[in-house]
Design an enzyme around this catalytic site. Structure first.
Site, PDB file in Angstrom:
ATOM      1  N   HIS A 179       0.808  -1.223   0.000  1.00 16.68           N
ATOM      2  CA  HIS A 179       0.000   0.000   0.000  1.00 16.68           C
ATOM      3  C   HIS A 179       0.836   1.264   0.000  1.00 16.68           C
ATOM      4  O   HIS A 179       0.428   2.277  -0.564  1.00 16.68           O
ATOM      5  CB  HIS A 179      -1.036  -0.046   1.120  1.00 16.68           C
ATOM      6  CG  HIS A 179      -2.173  -0.924   0.716  1.00 16.68           C
ATOM      7  ND1 HIS A 179      -2.250  -2.245   1.082  1.00 16.68           N
ATOM      8  CD2 HIS A 179      -3.221  -0.684  -0.089  1.00 16.68           C
ATOM      9  CE1 HIS A 179      -3.320  -2.769   0.526  1.00 16.68           C
ATOM     10  NE2 HIS A 179      -3.939  -1.852  -0.186  1.00 16.68           N
ATOM     11  N   CYS A 486      -8.809  -1.973 -11.417  1.00 20.31           N
ATOM     12  CA  CYS A 486      -8.399  -0.832 -10.589  1.00 20.31           C
ATOM     13  C   CYS A 486      -7.110  -1.125  -9.814  1.00 20.31           C
ATOM     14  O   CYS A 486      -6.671  -0.317  -9.020  1.00 20.31           O
ATOM     15  CB  CYS A 486      -9.510  -0.431  -9.632  1.00 20.31           C
ATOM     16  SG  CYS A 486      -9.906  -1.697  -8.416  1.00 20.31           S
TER      17      CYS A 486
HETATM   18  C1  PEP Z   1      -6.085  -4.660  -5.614  1.00 17.95           C
HETATM   19  O1  PEP Z   1      -5.944  -5.607  -4.835  1.00 17.95           O
HETATM   20  O2  PEP Z   1      -5.650  -4.637  -6.773  1.00 17.95           O
HETATM   21  C2  PEP Z   1      -6.783  -3.446  -5.154  1.00 17.95           C
HETATM   22  C3  PEP Z   1      -7.096  -2.472  -5.991  1.00 17.95           C
HETATM   23  O3  PEP Z   1      -7.051  -3.349  -3.814  1.00 17.95           O
HETATM   24  P1  PEP Z   1      -5.949  -2.948  -2.711  1.00 17.95           P
HETATM   25  O4  PEP Z   1      -4.677  -2.643  -3.462  1.00 17.95           O
HETATM   26  O5  PEP Z   1      -6.488  -1.791  -1.971  1.00 17.95           O
HETATM   27  O6  PEP Z   1      -5.851  -4.206  -1.919  1.00 17.95           O
END
Ligand code: PEP
Ligand code: MG
Length: 524
Positions: A179, A486
């Site tokens: 993240h 996404c």
């Molecule tokens: C993903 O897993 O690609 C996603 C968009 O969610 P996060 O990165 O917040 O887990």
């Protein structure tokens, strides 16, 4: 000169003094008379208060200011100042007495019945370190703009609390889909991960090129010259890409591709023209729950969702329900001590375990849906029942609100496709739309942690991923439901052609990548 190689996690270039954080070795203090120790701790507390006041001025959002205000108030609290003075009077050094008082308080908070008190323990630890730094003269953790920051890893909340203007970040560990990497990409902060441990001399300078994946410590003049040359070339390219910002994305053959953005904090939208995007493909709502004593109320959430929906001026806004857990722990809310948090109680699993929290969020979303094109998305869905249960709770939220005379709309309910079991049996999930979370889908398909730098090459999409993606797009077309992506792969310029070839026509990207993705689409 020392040249180190890592994995580029957010493109960009930065040069400046190196600031190492999280590894400050404090110098030993000589203990003096109790009256001197008392005055030194007083000065250190005053310095910490002054630093917090400056931070409060600059954070710009109420929530972060609230956390800092809590820390400032504690510094004057009797519960701290009294035992501190007593400890020093009894012969302890200022640092020793301070650590003892704070450690006892932290232990109390950690043992509290109230989960939100438990969550504050991290703030207290932060405060303990801040005062110790002031006391021992160790201020290595102050990050001035234009620095190259080196750390083993960095919590997303720490990243968000830092002004990154002109700075770059180097993580000796860290993964490209962690993240903190996502935040760095969205804010255009150059980030290199997986560099491995290395020694640093005091007061060194560095050049960070996270296009090439190189960090040069104490560069010689030719290295500086090469760096400046590359920097100019990248700036020229970025300028050319920006020509695409205000126009709709189309392939060379004229086919329309929708390019939306991901949002981690609503303040990010202040710098973006809604006319440049096709909507918001993902609002990560975790920010509402971070670093606070209590849960965000329905009203507070509603105000935030309304602000985002109004910003979008009728364009779609896809808001994801809380996706805590994995590498996004929320103290006091997510489970402590899971053997593998990525395979633990995260995303919708946690929301269904704590329906009283999910219900508040769904009510706020149903109210915001009256004002704009709001869609609700559920993270980490593995079995149809999870989506069905959220649908029931959403329906109930709308019903209850209307019965009480509050305006509410039933927003379309979609799901993240990021668990292989869902991706491989997608026809069993009655979602209004599907959004592929490539960060998690890749880590689960490849059994390679998204935060594990040693496995970065396994986290790249391969035949299994592309097959799953194609099948998802085929299902979307057959079922007449939108499939978008996404995850961070959508912002990877080198992958755009293959994403479109697999059938995708909607991408949701990091804001900093908006222009370059549109430019890349135009070249396909
Ligand atoms: C993903 O897993 O690609 C996603 C968009 O969610 P996060 O990165 O917040 O887990
Ligand atoms: Mg995910």
């Amino acid at each position: 000169m020392l040249e180190l190689v890592g994995t580029p996690a957010a493109p960009g270039m930065a040069a400046g003094p190196v600031v190492r954080i999280g590894s400050t070795r404090r110098r030993e203090r000589l203990r003096r008379a109790a009256s001197d120790e008392l005055s030194e701790i007083g000065n250190a507390i005053a310095a910490a208060q002054a630093a917090l006041a400056v931070l409060m001025e600059s954070v710009g959002d109420d929530e972060a200011a609230g956390i800092l205000a809590f820390q400032m108030a504690l510094l004057e609290d009797d519960e701290i100042t009294r035992p501190l003075a007593e400890g020093i009077a009894a012969g302890a050094g200022a640092d020793e007495a301070w650590s003892k008082v704070m450690n006892a308080l932290i232990a109390d908070y950690e043992a509290s019945e109230d989960i939100y008190f438990r969550g504050r323990a991290a703030d207290l630890a932060d405060l303990r370190e801040r005062v110790l730094d002031a006391l021992t003269g160790a201020d290595a953790e102050t990050i001035a703009p234009g620095s190259i920051v080196v750390a083993e890893d960095l919590a997303p909340s720490r990243f968000l609390a830092t002004d990154w203007s002109g700075s770059g970040l180097v993580l000796t560990r860290g993964g490209i889909t962690s993240h903190v990497a996502i935040l760095a990409r969205s804010r255009g902060v150059p980030l290199l991960v997986g560099v491995g441990p290395f020694e640093l001399s005091d007061a060194c300078e560095a050049l960070l090129d996270s296009h090439e994946g190189v960090l040069v410590i104490d560069p010689d003049p030719p290295a500086r010259e090469r760096f400046e040359h590359r920097r100019t070339a990248h700036e020229d390219r970025a300028r050319a890409d920006r020509q695409h910002l205000a126009t709709e994305a189309r392939t060379a053959a004229g086919e329309r591709v929708r390019v939306m953005i991901n949002v981690a904090r609503p303040e990010e939208l202040d710098a973006i023209d809604p006319g440049h995007v096709d909507g918001i493909g993902l609002v990560r709502t975790e920010f509402l729950f971070h670093d606070r004593r209590d849960l965000p109320s329905e009203e507070e959430q509603y105000r935030v969702y309304r602000r985002i929906a109004e910003w979008a001026q009728g364009k779609p806004v896809t808001i994801r329900t809380l996706d805590a857990g994995g590498d996004k722990p929320i103290p006091g809310l997510t489970h402590d001590g899971e053997s593998n948090p990525f395979l633990g109680v995260r995303g919708v699993r946690l929301s269904l375990e704590r329906p009283e929290i999910l219900e508040v969020q769904l009510r706020a979303l149903a109210r915001a849906a009256v004002l704009g094109n709001v869609k609700v998305m559920v993270p980490m869905v593995a079995v149809p029942h999870e989506l069905d249960r959220v649908r029931e709770l959403l329906g109930k939220a709308v019903h209850d609100l209307r019965t009480a005379g509050t305006e509410a709309e039933l927003p379309p309910l979609g799901m993240m496709v990021e668990v292989p079991a869902a991706a491989l049996a997608i026809e069993r999930f009655d979602a209004a739309f599907y959004s592929i979370g490539s960060n998690d889908l890749l880590q689960y398909l490849m059994a390679a942690g998204r935060d594990e730098p040693a496995l970065a090459s396994l986290s790249k999409p391969g035949p299994a991923f592309w097959r799953v993606l194609r099948e998802l797009c085929e299902h979307g077309t057959a079922a007449g439901r939108e499939v978008s992506l996404c995850g961070d792969l959508a912002s990877d310029i080198g992958s755009i052609a293959q994403l479109l070839a697999s059938g995708l026509r909607t991408l949701s990207v990091a804001q900093a990548a908006l222009a370059s993705v549109k430019a890349a689409v135009s070249r396909v």
